[in-house]
Structures are given as structure tokens and as C-alpha cells.
Design an enzyme around this catalytic site. Structure first.
Site, PDB file in Angstrom:
ATOM      1  N   TYR A  69      -1.163  -0.408  10.819  1.00 41.66           N
ATOM      2  CA  TYR A  69      -1.301  -0.618   9.244  1.00 41.66           C
ATOM      3  C   TYR A  69       0.003  -0.377   8.313  1.00 41.66           C
ATOM      4  CZ  TYR A  69      -3.246  -1.262   4.700  1.00 41.66           C
ATOM      5  OH  TYR A  69      -3.601  -1.572   3.218  1.00 41.66           O
TER       6      TYR A  69
ATOM      7  N   SER B  23       0.769  -1.133   0.233  1.00 44.20           N
ATOM      8  CA  SER B  23      -0.063  -0.057  -0.042  1.00 44.20           C
ATOM      9  C   SER B  23       0.964   1.327  -0.102  1.00 44.20           C
ATOM     10  CB  SER B  23      -0.978   0.126   1.014  1.00 44.20           C
ATOM     11  OG  SER B  23      -1.634   1.171   1.512  1.00 44.20           O
TER      12      SER B  23
END
Length: 306
Positions: free
Chosen positions: A206, A193
Site C-alpha cells: 500500500y 495517505s
């Protein structure tokens, strides 16, 4: 929440450069990945291959692909796109969420339930799949996301992110890499990501796992490039998935899972290592990566208000 589900970026990205990105909003390219090579002249194709970091993958007919974390979102859309291009796909996640029906109706689709946090289960599943035939590509798309800040640290949740997003990838790669090395063939692609490119507020749990995945892919590439094995890392911006549905803000440059899948197949067809999309958003974030900390930190605080 199903841990093995496809994912995208955490919610701090919702405000970073939002004004700039939204002002340059444009449609995603609609070019079909399986037709890329056919539209190029021979000279163009050779030039593209010369610049490619991986062997371009565009002939999917009969290829066997294992997608982990593919019951929803990007993973499922990618599986559907690959199947449409002629690949035989194996989908894994903790729960099928309707995928079993697709597998029952299409002989080219196989479902294997899998919890990536269970090492013995990963090894057993990989052994069965490889006994049935070689895996031409393995895509790790399993992901877990909860927004978290250091002012409200939750250690258990931090470790859960690591277990699914990073350790799960290690388990799968460890299970399939010996077979690929023995054949001197195959491709490993991990879904990271842009949230892992630099630290962001709300990304305490995350972001670091995605940074670790990107670092892992870079190292794997350098170790495996002369072993006949391709490696790529996929860095999406905002994609409409069950994970991003948690976000309580307007997500700039939001795209569909199908558009994400198209970008992934296009990246593989071009032999890319770093497949990031949509460019109208990710290029801005790449610029942010170049800023020194004395400029980066105040800029992010200004845009996020955090």
C-alpha cells in the site's frame, strides 16, 4: 472486495506514535467549508489567497465534480458534502452500493459505473462526461488495501495495489487533462495517505503506491500551476471506512468520513496543496519524516513491535 472504494492508512500506523497521539486527542473542527469565506474579513481573505498554492475553491454552486471511487467511505462523504454546497456531482466506482438510488432521486447527482483498471472504459466514460459539459474538478479516491510484509511477499497483490491506487489515477488524469488544458481551467485532487510519507511495516503493498501518488501530485502541480489548473493531494490519517475496518487494533485519532470530507472542502477553500488531517495525528507523522534513518528505523520498530 470492491477495488474502487475510498480509503485510509495501513495498519502499521496503529502503533507508531500512538501513545503521544492518543494523549493529545481532541475534537475535529466543526467549521462548515462553504461558510469559510463569509466569516473572514476582506483583509483576511486577501491574505489567505496570497499564501494559497491553488485558487481557493469555496463557491460550489453549479460546479461539476467527478469523483472516482465514491460509492463508500471518504469519496461518498465528499460527494455528499459537495452536493450539499451546491455542486453537481458525478460518482464512479465498480459497484454503486446504494449510490444509484441517490442519483435517481437528485438531478444534481449522476452515477457512472467504472473500473479504473480498464483503460478503454476510463477513456469512454471521460469522453461522455466531458461531452455533457466541462469538469471543474476531478477527485481520484479509488483505493485498494491489504496489509503485506516482505517476509510474505505476494506479487499479484502488490501489482493489484499499483493497478488501482496508482495506475488508475494515471488513467483518469490522462483522460481529463487535455480538456482542462484546452480550457486553462480545472482542478485535480488525488487521495493519497500519510502511509506514503515514509516506509512502515505491513505497508509493503500500500505505502509505495501512496508515495507515488504524492510524488505525482507534486510534479503535476509544478507542470500545471501556470496553466490555470489546480492540483492538490489529500493525506488522511485513520478514517472509519470499509478499508480500515480490516484493522485489528485501536486506530489513534480515528475520524468519520464526514469529518474527512469537511477537512477536504476546508483545504480546497483555503487553496491548499497538501490537505492532511486530523492535524493532531498528521503533524506528529510529519515530524517523523524529518528524522534521519538511524533514528527513524529503530523508533518505528520500537512502537510497532515489528
Amino acid at each position: 472486495m470492491n477495488h474502487n472504494t475510498s480509503h485510509s492508512s495501513p495498519n502499521a500506523m496503529g502503533t507508531v506514535l500512538a501513545h503521544s497521539v492518543l494523549s493529545t486527542e481532541m475534537a475535529m473542527p466543526k467549521v462548515g467549508p462553504q461558510t469559510q469565506e463569509a466569516t473572514l474579513s476582506r483583509t483576511q481573505a486577501k491574505a489567505r489567497r496570497a499564501w494559497a498554492l491553488n485558487t481557493p475553491l469555496y463557491h460550489w454552486q453549479g460546479k461539476r465534480v467527478w469523483l472516482v471511487g465514491a460509492s463508500t467511505g471518504i469519496g461518498l462523504a465528499c460527494a455528499q458534502a459537495l452536493r450539499g454546497a451546491g455542486a453537481r456531482v458525478v460518482l464512479s466506482a465498480r459497484t454503486p452500493q446504494g449510490v444509484e438510488l441517490w442519483a435517481a432521486q437528485d438531478a444534481g447527482v449522476q452515477w457512472r459505473a467504472l473500473d479504473v483498471s480498464d483503460a478503454s472504459q476510463v477513456q469512454a466514460t471521460a469522453r461522455v462526461l466531458q461531452a455533457e459539459g466541462p469538469l471543474d474538478m476531478v477527485v481520484y479516491a479509488a483505493g485498494y488495501y491489504r496489509a503485506q510484509r516482505a517476509t510474505a511477499m505476494d506479487l499479484e497483490d502488490l501489482l493489484q495495489h499499483d493497478k488501482v491506487n496508482y495506475q488508475g489515477a494515471l488513467q483518469v488524469i490522462h483522460a481529463v487533462l487535455p480538456g482542462m488544458l484546452a480550457r486553462q481551467n480545472g482542478h485535480i485532487s488525488v487521495l493519497s495517505s500519510v502511509a506514503g510519507w515514509r516506509g512502515l511495516p505491513n505497508g509493503l503493498a500500500y505505502g509505495p503506491t501512496k508515495a507515488a501518488l504524492t510524488h505525482l501530485a507534486e510534479t503535476l502541480y509544478m507542470d500545471l500551476q501556470d496553466q490555470g489548473i489546480g492540483v492538490s493531494v489529500v493525506n488522511p490519517g485513520f478514517v472509519a471506512t470499509p478499508l480500515t475496518a480490516q484493522n485489528q487494533f485501536t486506530m489513534p485519532a480515528l475520524i468519520s468520513p464526514e469529518q474527512a470530507a469537511t477537512a477536504m472542502l476546508k483545504g480546497w477553500a483555503q487553496g491548499q496543496f497538501d490537505i492532511h488531517f486530523p492535524k493532531r495525528f498528521t503533524l506528529w507523522l510529519k515530524l517523523l519524516r524529518l528524522l534521519p534513518y538511524r533514528l527513524y528505523f529503530p523508533l518505528v520498530r520500537k512502537f510497532t513491535g515489528l
